[in-house]
Design an enzyme around this catalytic site. Sequence first.
Site, mmCIF file in Angstrom:
data_model
loop_
_atom_site.group_PDB
_atom_site.id
_atom_site.type_symbol
_atom_site.label_atom_id
_atom_site.label_comp_id
_atom_site.label_asym_id
_atom_site.label_seq_id
_atom_site.Cartn_x
_atom_site.Cartn_y
_atom_site.Cartn_z
ATOM 1 N N CYS A 264 -18.682 1.796 14.384
ATOM 2 C CA CYS A 264 -19.116 1.986 12.998
ATOM 3 C C CYS A 264 -20.470 1.324 12.724
ATOM 4 C CB CYS A 264 -18.060 1.459 12.039
ATOM 5 S SG CYS A 264 -16.405 2.056 12.442
ATOM 6 N N HIS B 176 -21.255 0.651 5.613
ATOM 7 C CA HIS B 176 -20.251 1.455 6.319
ATOM 8 C C HIS B 176 -19.058 1.659 5.389
ATOM 9 C CE1 HIS B 176 -17.274 2.894 8.972
ATOM 10 N NE2 HIS B 176 -16.652 1.745 9.152
ATOM 11 N N ASN C 126 -13.212 7.310 6.345
ATOM 12 C CA ASN C 126 -14.002 6.486 7.256
ATOM 13 C C ASN C 126 -14.412 7.343 8.451
ATOM 14 O OD1 ASN C 126 -14.859 4.760 9.315
ATOM 15 N ND2 ASN C 126 -13.379 3.159 8.832
HETATM 16 O O1 UT7 Z 1 -14.228 1.176 10.440
HETATM 17 C C1 UT7 Z 1 -13.914 0.181 11.347
HETATM 18 C C2 UT7 Z 1 -13.624 -1.073 10.654
HETATM 19 N N1 UT7 Z 1 -12.308 -0.983 10.040
HETATM 20 C C3 UT7 Z 1 -12.068 -1.598 8.906
HETATM 21 O O2 UT7 Z 1 -12.944 -2.177 8.316
HETATM 22 C C4 UT7 Z 1 -10.643 -1.567 8.379
HETATM 23 C C5 UT7 Z 1 -10.328 -2.856 7.659
HETATM 24 N N2 UT7 Z 1 -8.969 -2.931 7.205
HETATM 25 C C6 UT7 Z 1 -8.486 -2.255 6.148
HETATM 26 O O3 UT7 Z 1 -9.191 -1.462 5.553
HETATM 27 C C7 UT7 Z 1 -7.089 -2.576 5.661
HETATM 28 O O4 UT7 Z 1 -6.574 -3.659 6.400
HETATM 29 C C8 UT7 Z 1 -6.109 -1.386 5.758
HETATM 30 C C9 UT7 Z 1 -6.483 -0.339 4.736
HETATM 31 C C10 UT7 Z 1 -6.129 -0.790 7.148
HETATM 32 C C11 UT7 Z 1 -4.678 -1.840 5.433
HETATM 33 O O5 UT7 Z 1 -4.647 -2.428 4.146
HETATM 34 P P1 UT7 Z 1 -4.032 -3.880 3.926
HETATM 35 O O6 UT7 Z 1 -4.160 -4.167 2.501
HETATM 36 O O7 UT7 Z 1 -4.675 -4.825 4.875
HETATM 37 O O8 UT7 Z 1 -2.508 -3.645 4.295
HETATM 38 P P2 UT7 Z 1 -1.547 -4.600 5.135
HETATM 39 O O9 UT7 Z 1 -1.607 -4.203 6.560
HETATM 40 O O10 UT7 Z 1 -1.793 -6.026 4.761
HETATM 41 O O11 UT7 Z 1 -0.137 -4.200 4.553
HETATM 42 C C12 UT7 Z 1 0.245 -4.524 3.200
HETATM 43 C C13 UT7 Z 1 1.549 -3.853 2.862
HETATM 44 C C14 UT7 Z 1 2.668 -4.178 3.859
HETATM 45 O O12 UT7 Z 1 3.880 -4.189 3.125
HETATM 46 P P3 UT7 Z 1 4.572 -5.577 2.674
HETATM 47 O O13 UT7 Z 1 4.798 -6.338 3.928
HETATM 48 O O14 UT7 Z 1 3.569 -6.217 1.754
HETATM 49 O O15 UT7 Z 1 5.822 -5.133 1.970
HETATM 50 C C15 UT7 Z 1 2.674 -2.994 4.788
HETATM 51 O O16 UT7 Z 1 3.913 -2.756 5.372
HETATM 52 O O17 UT7 Z 1 1.399 -2.446 2.895
HETATM 53 C C16 UT7 Z 1 2.309 -1.874 3.860
HETATM 54 N N3 UT7 Z 1 1.620 -0.778 4.538
HETATM 55 C C17 UT7 Z 1 1.634 0.462 4.101
HETATM 56 N N4 UT7 Z 1 2.233 1.038 3.043
HETATM 57 C C18 UT7 Z 1 2.039 2.361 2.858
HETATM 58 C C19 UT7 Z 1 0.853 -0.859 5.642
HETATM 59 N N5 UT7 Z 1 0.342 0.366 5.938
HETATM 60 C C20 UT7 Z 1 0.826 1.199 4.998
HETATM 61 C C21 UT7 Z 1 0.667 2.570 4.758
HETATM 62 N N6 UT7 Z 1 1.267 3.108 3.683
HETATM 63 N N7 UT7 Z 1 -0.107 3.356 5.558
#
Ligand code: UT7
Length: 338
Positions: free
Chosen positions: A121, A260, A291
């Site tokens: 990216c 990005h 993305n």
């Molecule tokens: O382009 C290359 C560089 N990449 C990036 O910059 C990506 C950076 N990271 C992100 O954008 C975020 O970390 C994500 C969008 C990928 C994920 O968001 P997050 O807020 O970090 O989610 P998380 O992994 O901390 O999960 C939070 C909650 C969890 O539930 P509990 O434990 O709070 O009940 C997960 O189980 O959201 C849940 N969860 C989902 N729920 C619905 C995780 N993935 C999903 C999903 N749909 N796809």
Amino acid sequence: MTLVNNQITQNSRILSVGAYRPKTVVPNSEIVDLIDSTDEWIQQRTGIQTRHRALADESLVDMSVEAATIAIKRAGITADQIDSIIFATISYPFQAPSAATELAARLGINKAAAFDISAACAGFSYAVGMASDAVRNRTAKYVLVVGGEKLSDFTDPTDRATAFIFADGVGAVIVGPSDSVGIGPTIWGSDVQNRDAITLEPSFLEYKNGKSIADVGWPNIAQEGQRVFRWAVYEMAPVGRQAIEAAGITANDLAAFIPHQANERIIDSLVKSMGLPDTVEVARDIRTTGNTSSASIPLAMDRLLTEHPELHGKNALLIGFGAGLVFAAQVVELPPQP
Ligand code: UT7
């Protein structure tokens, strides 16, 4: 004998931008069932509402021909004037010959230097820095820089951590000579302690464990989202500030911020921690483009200029970051009105 290099340096700038988004628009509702998610969760956590997906028989280079053709036309040059092509991508499935040479052949460009770079990216900002240096040193006059991805080929639709994020598209710019400085110094680097935060699986791990390529399957992108999120939010603001300082300006001299497009919450956090004034237009192309890795900055640039034509010729901070983990930022003068 002492070597001689009589090339006198000159200034460089982005002369034009072109974009191609595949026709198929995929809303969150078409993604959620396979990953036990909701439209609301995806929008709240990332800002993404829809993304574009290439057809199965639409290749990365097919899309690139469209974006490059627009950029060449808008630069007011012809394809045969291009003497260098840098193609930033992580989703061209062949190591050789390169996507850049296939694109050159399709555009009828002969004899240009042509190569691909793998900086995920950050690839577009890496490539703009390299193109600018080439023009400044007269190693090239007109460089076609492409950031392009068909990430749908490398995304598992059942992976809850990636399926809703990655998308397809291509952006292209022409970097060429200028009367004044149009591209500030590039601040770039890597953080290899975090090299395993975004990988291709299973191949990457299996390959590290000594398995042969023939034994491992088709790779898909895997990422530890939270880890990358925290890294981007804390580490990228200083990089952006360095790029502004290296260009000899302050945040008040910026008209636009084109980061990005990884996550709208990362964008908001960077705007805040870099202290960008309200007058800076912030690119939020992620909402309808997702993305697209190396394509995300030029795609966002093209949209911003379409929606805000007054930004042509104004200063914008670009910053890319991703798998490696690698990063690059520079301040550029946005291309003039075609
Ligand atoms: O382009 C290359 C560089 N990449 C990036 O910059 C990506 C950076 N990271 C992100 O954008 C975020 O970390 C994500 C969008 C990928 C994920 O968001 P997050 O807020 O970090 O989610 P998380 O992994 O901390 O999960 C939070 C909650 C969890 O539930 P509990 O434990 O709070 O009940 C997960 O189980 O959201 C849940 N969860 C989902 N729920 C619905 C995780 N993935 C999903 C999903 N749909 N796809």
